[in-house]
Design a protein around this motif. Structure first.
Motif, PDB file in Angstrom:
ATOM      1  N   LEU A 158       0.832  -1.196   0.000  1.00  0.00           N
ATOM      2  CA  LEU A 158       0.000   0.000   0.000  1.00  0.00           C
ATOM      3  C   LEU A 158       0.871   1.252   0.000  1.00  0.00           C
ATOM      4  O   LEU A 158       2.032   1.217   0.414  1.00  0.00           O
ATOM      5  CB  LEU A 158      -0.921  -0.011   1.225  1.00  0.00           C
ATOM      6  N   PRO A 159       0.339   2.387  -0.446  1.00  0.00           N
ATOM      7  CA  PRO A 159       1.167   3.589  -0.574  1.00  0.00           C
ATOM      8  C   PRO A 159       1.536   4.267   0.741  1.00  0.00           C
ATOM      9  O   PRO A 159       2.367   5.159   0.748  1.00  0.00           O
ATOM     10  CB  PRO A 159       0.314   4.521  -1.439  1.00  0.00           C
ATOM     11  N   TYR A 160       0.938   3.865   1.864  1.00  0.00           N
ATOM     12  CA  TYR A 160       1.253   4.506   3.145  1.00  0.00           C
ATOM     13  C   TYR A 160       1.531   3.465   4.215  1.00  0.00           C
ATOM     14  O   TYR A 160       1.047   2.345   4.144  1.00  0.00           O
ATOM     15  CB  TYR A 160       0.091   5.409   3.599  1.00  0.00           C
ATOM     16  N   ASN A 161       2.324   3.843   5.204  1.00  0.00           N
ATOM     17  CA  ASN A 161       2.650   2.984   6.345  1.00  0.00           C
ATOM     18  C   ASN A 161       2.011   3.540   7.603  1.00  0.00           C
ATOM     19  O   ASN A 161       1.893   4.751   7.749  1.00  0.00           O
ATOM     20  CB  ASN A 161       4.170   2.960   6.598  1.00  0.00           C
ATOM     21  N   ILE A 162       1.669   2.666   8.517  1.00  0.00           N
ATOM     22  CA  ILE A 162       1.254   3.120   9.850  1.00  0.00           C
ATOM     23  C   ILE A 162       1.666   2.052  10.848  1.00  0.00           C
ATOM     24  O   ILE A 162       1.476   0.866  10.624  1.00  0.00           O
ATOM     25  CB  ILE A 162      -0.254   3.415   9.951  1.00  0.00           C
ATOM     26  N   ALA A 163       2.272   2.488  11.916  1.00  0.00           N
ATOM     27  CA  ALA A 163       2.599   1.590  13.023  1.00  0.00           C
ATOM     28  C   ALA A 163       1.391   1.574  13.951  1.00  0.00           C
ATOM     29  O   ALA A 163       0.859   2.628  14.308  1.00  0.00           O
ATOM     30  CB  ALA A 163       3.842   2.078  13.755  1.00  0.00           C
ATOM     31  N   ALA A 164       0.947   0.394  14.330  1.00  0.00           N
ATOM     32  CA  ALA A 164      -0.259   0.271  15.152  1.00  0.00           C
ATOM     33  C   ALA A 164       0.061   0.502  16.632  1.00  0.00           C
ATOM     34  O   ALA A 164      -0.202  -0.330  17.476  1.00  0.00           O
ATOM     35  CB  ALA A 164      -0.902  -1.091  14.935  1.00  0.00           C
ATOM     36  N   THR A 165       0.623   1.670  16.938  1.00  0.00           N
ATOM     37  CA  THR A 165       0.893   2.022  18.332  1.00  0.00           C
ATOM     38  C   THR A 165      -0.408   2.509  18.967  1.00  0.00           C
ATOM     39  O   THR A 165      -1.377   2.840  18.276  1.00  0.00           O
ATOM     40  CB  THR A 165       1.934   3.153  18.422  1.00  0.00           C
ATOM     41  N   LYS A 166      -0.412   2.569  20.282  1.00  0.00           N
ATOM     42  CA  LYS A 166      -1.603   3.028  21.000  1.00  0.00           C
ATOM     43  C   LYS A 166      -1.981   4.453  20.567  1.00  0.00           C
ATOM     44  O   LYS A 166      -3.149   4.751  20.305  1.00  0.00           O
ATOM     45  CB  LYS A 166      -1.340   2.980  22.510  1.00  0.00           C
ATOM     46  N   GLU A 167      -0.973   5.318  20.436  1.00  0.00           N
ATOM     47  CA  GLU A 167      -1.209   6.712  20.054  1.00  0.00           C
ATOM     48  C   GLU A 167      -1.795   6.808  18.640  1.00  0.00           C
ATOM     49  O   GLU A 167      -2.734   7.561  18.392  1.00  0.00           O
ATOM     50  CB  GLU A 167       0.078   7.537  20.139  1.00  0.00           C
ATOM     51  N   ASN A 168      -1.218   6.048  17.700  1.00  0.00           N
ATOM     52  CA  ASN A 168      -1.716   6.090  16.325  1.00  0.00           C
ATOM     53  C   ASN A 168      -3.139   5.555  16.228  1.00  0.00           C
ATOM     54  O   ASN A 168      -3.963   6.101  15.499  1.00  0.00           O
ATOM     55  CB  ASN A 168      -0.800   5.296  15.390  1.00  0.00           C
ATOM     56  N   MET A 169      -3.431   4.484  16.943  1.00  0.00           N
ATOM     57  CA  MET A 169      -4.779   3.914  16.904  1.00  0.00           C
ATOM     58  C   MET A 169      -5.803   4.886  17.495  1.00  0.00           C
ATOM     59  O   MET A 169      -6.893   5.053  16.948  1.00  0.00           O
ATOM     60  CB  MET A 169      -4.829   2.570  17.639  1.00  0.00           C
ATOM     61  N   GLN A 170      -5.411   5.563  18.573  1.00  0.00           N
ATOM     62  CA  GLN A 170      -6.306   6.569  19.155  1.00  0.00           C
ATOM     63  C   GLN A 170      -6.502   7.728  18.174  1.00  0.00           C
ATOM     64  O   GLN A 170      -7.604   8.233  18.006  1.00  0.00           O
ATOM     65  CB  GLN A 170      -5.748   7.097  20.479  1.00  0.00           C
ATOM     66  N   GLY A 171      -5.416   8.134  17.521  1.00  0.00           N
ATOM     67  CA  GLY A 171      -5.490   9.217  16.546  1.00  0.00           C
ATOM     68  C   GLY A 171      -6.381   8.878  15.363  1.00  0.00           C
ATOM     69  O   GLY A 171      -7.105   9.726  14.850  1.00  0.00           O
ATOM     70  N   LEU A 172      -6.342   7.608  14.935  1.00  0.00           N
ATOM     71  CA  LEU A 172      -7.223   7.187  13.853  1.00  0.00           C
ATOM     72  C   LEU A 172      -8.686   7.224  14.282  1.00  0.00           C
ATOM     73  O   LEU A 172      -9.552   7.663  13.537  1.00  0.00           O
ATOM     74  CB  LEU A 172      -6.858   5.769  13.387  1.00  0.00           C
ATOM     75  N   SER A 173      -8.949   6.740  15.515  1.00  0.00           N
ATOM     76  CA  SER A 173     -10.355   6.693  15.943  1.00  0.00           C
ATOM     77  C   SER A 173     -10.928   8.060  16.275  1.00  0.00           C
ATOM     78  O   SER A 173     -12.094   8.302  16.034  1.00  0.00           O
ATOM     79  CB  SER A 173     -10.577   5.722  17.097  1.00  0.00           C
TER      80      SER A 173
END
Length: 95
Positions: free
Chosen positions: A18-33
């Protein structure tokens, strides 16, 4: 949009390419939600593969003009093989 994907992960860093990466850290998951995560880092491997694929498809289109479907397949195979040989030589020179 929803997507379901089942993967056997080998940690190669190319899952689904996929064209983008994301690390499934607690902060990133909260930011997505909660919508606070505004940007994602680009997947550089995807960008390199995208360029190679475009070159292979262009070769196939040219081959189709000259030799129809068989010309298309042959041109795509030659382009892919040539790129693989070039990568191999480049990697040998960097060792």
């Amino acid at each position: 949009v929803e997507m379901f994907c089942l993967m056997d992960c080998c940690h190669s860093g190319t899952i689904m390419d996929l064209p983008y990466n994301i690390a499934a850290t607690k902060e990133n998951m909260q930011g997505l939600s909660n919508g606070s995560l505004q940007t994602l880092p680009q997947n550089l491997k995807f960008m390199k593969k995208k360029k190679k694929l475009a070159m292979i498809l262009a070769a196939g289109a040219g081959g189709a003009l000259v030799g129809g479907p068989i010309g298309c397949i042959m041109a795509m195979c030659c382009a892919a093989g040539g790129m693989a040989a070039h990568e191999t030589m480049k990697n040998k020179q960097n060792v």
